[in-house]
Design an enzyme around this catalytic site. Structure first.
Site, mmCIF file in Angstrom:
data_model
loop_
_atom_site.group_PDB
_atom_site.id
_atom_site.type_symbol
_atom_site.label_atom_id
_atom_site.label_comp_id
_atom_site.label_asym_id
_atom_site.label_seq_id
_atom_site.Cartn_x
_atom_site.Cartn_y
_atom_site.Cartn_z
ATOM 1 N N LYS A 52 0.820 -1.217 0.000
ATOM 2 C CA LYS A 52 0.000 0.000 0.000
ATOM 3 C C LYS A 52 0.854 1.268 0.000
ATOM 4 O O LYS A 52 0.387 2.340 -0.366
ATOM 5 C CB LYS A 52 -0.914 0.010 1.223
ATOM 6 N N SER A 77 -8.754 1.572 8.666
ATOM 7 C CA SER A 77 -8.202 1.038 9.913
ATOM 8 C C SER A 77 -7.113 0.031 9.592
ATOM 9 O O SER A 77 -6.571 -0.620 10.465
ATOM 10 C CB SER A 77 -9.304 0.379 10.742
#
Lengths: 313, 313
Positions: A52, A77
């Site tokens: 990511k 989250s």
């Protein structure tokens, strides 16, 4: 409709100085078990522990200077919260992260550790979106979606570019499918770098929205998502689904027990720490042995952020 | 008295085709924590998951053809049993392994999987030695000690040679100390490859025989060895102690809690699976920060064979 070859390579050059060129590992034992040649692109060794980072870096670098001055905001989250925080810090930009009140303290600490500014919200998607909207209005920060954002997609694809540059003769690259950013980016990379390499998706039966979306031709959602692969519970979006629909021929669904077995194999045989989401790709390959037999198969190990106190084996 | 430079390099060239050139990993986070530059030589990625493969290969390759025809024998319930089995298989030699009856089934299976021929014995050292003696008499197999054998020592040192060839400017290499083969081999490597690099040992307080041996000048033994670092419970021997005494300036002792903390740091931060014995070196560096501060420090990650169902955190 889909990003061009030039855009794909521009993202690769843009992201490169800000990320690790992660190693590609192989294992005789897993090759023997899968009866194929596997090349594991280890994004668990990426900065902050997951692919990511790549998408977050690319999205921030594509902002104007004025936008950079106002910072970026997302709600997550999971790994993207950490990725956006660290990417922003390394580029010198503020990152506002909306996290549900009930998110584990360990994840909040990780985001804080990377310099992210946390706003807590109720855990519903609606509450999280409202909080992010409010931050945009108040600060002028730019919202960066974790997966349904073209620059994020292009960034995530750079892991597959590195893999194909090192191993140009791969027949397949298998990636897990969550929000769709990684598989869409990887599919673009294979499309422009290789004549023969196809990207195959893998996802849990328990969150098989992408498989159903490919069947129906429109974005399907998960009513429930009781899977250990917590990174794969999200749905596709209008930016990545058209790419997936055009370039990904197949998504393989796997059972929870297959995910846990594959995860244990990777830990025991390869001696690396991977998230359950990462193991979904190997689980798919082991389930569909005849399909992959005697091929050269790349596997994106998506991340290694896992709670060691809560392993499934 | 100690092996020559020529012998050290000959072992390196001999072993090389039979082992992985394992990667050297770094971690910004661990560097920041230790306030030094750490270079982790990852023998957990070695064939069969530990550095012991190197010594086993070298010892077998140094046998005459007649000796090779009769096979090799050792007694071990740990990594050396697997190492000798796999090395023998890859060289085309029989390996007889004496294991205590009560050794975990998982370890017996691993040895069998690598082609080792297991003889079970009572768990006392005496019974194990008697069983190995009997096999030598019956088969003509050559006994290979896991650590107190010059060819094994030379083989184990090849990991440090690879590390120093890649990073010639290291100030220190820290290794765990069990039977003494790894640290003796590493010390020889540093002695002949570097003008400044010193090899430092690390061992648990609970099995500090090597530390006491350096103090007293003779080989000391452990009365008890209640350490999680199960690879480090053994004593030094007359082949490796003279090398250690001459070339190793210091051995650092660490507490069990320090070992577990260091192990968790490596798993969480570096995303690799390591044995408790491997974590002892990092634990020593973190304990003696001022000593290692702002230096370049190599760390031999000795192995990654760990029971995932029984992690200490």
């Amino acid at each position: 409709m889909i990003p061009s070859k030039e855009e794909v390579f521009a993202a690769y050059n843009r992201v490169r100085p800000f990320v690790h060129q992660t190693p590609v590992l192989t294992s005789h034992l897993l090759n023997a078990l899968a009866e194929t040649e596997l090349y594991f692109k280890c994004e668990n060794f990426q900065k902050m522990g997951a692919f990511k980072m790549r998408g977050a870096v690319n999205a921030i670098l594509q902002l104007s200077e004025a936008q950079k001055n106002n910072g970026v905001v997302t709600h997550s989250s999971g790994n993207f919260a950490q990725a956006l925080s660290l990417a922003a810090k390394n580029i010198g930009v503020k990152a506002y992260i909306v996290m549900p009140k009930n998110a584990p303290q360990i994840k909040k600490n990780a985001v804080k550790g990377y310099g992210g500014i946390i706003t807590e919200s109720q855990s519903t998607l609606k509450a999280r979106e409202a909080a992010a909207d409010r931050i945009q209005t108040e600060t002028g920060a730019t919202f960066i979606h974790p997966s349904n954002n073209t620059e994020v997609i292009l960034g995530q694809g750079t892991a597959a570019i590195e893999l194909l540059k090192k191993h140009p003769d791969l027949n397949y690259i298998v990636t897990p499918v969550g929000g769709g950013g990684l598989i869409a980016g990887s599919a673009l990379a294979a499309h422009y770098l290789s004549k023969k390499c196809q990207v195959i998706g893998s996802e849990p039966f328990e969150a098989d929205d992408a498989w159903r979306s490919l069947q129906s031709g429109k974005i399907e959602t998960n009513q429930t998502a009781n899977t250990i692969a917590d990174g794969l519970r999200t749905n596709l979006g209008d930016k990545n689904f058209p790419i997936i629909k055009k370039l990904v021929p197949e998504i393989i669904r796997v059972e929870e027990t297959e995910i846990i077995q594959a995860m244990q194999l990777i830990w025991e045989r390869m001696k690396i720490a991977v998230e359950p989401s990462s193991a979904v790709a190997l689980a798919a390959i082991l389930q569909k042995k005849p399909f992959f037999e005697n091929k050269k198969v790349g596997v994106i190990i998506s991340g290694g952020n896992v709670d060691l106190k809560n392993l499934p084996f």
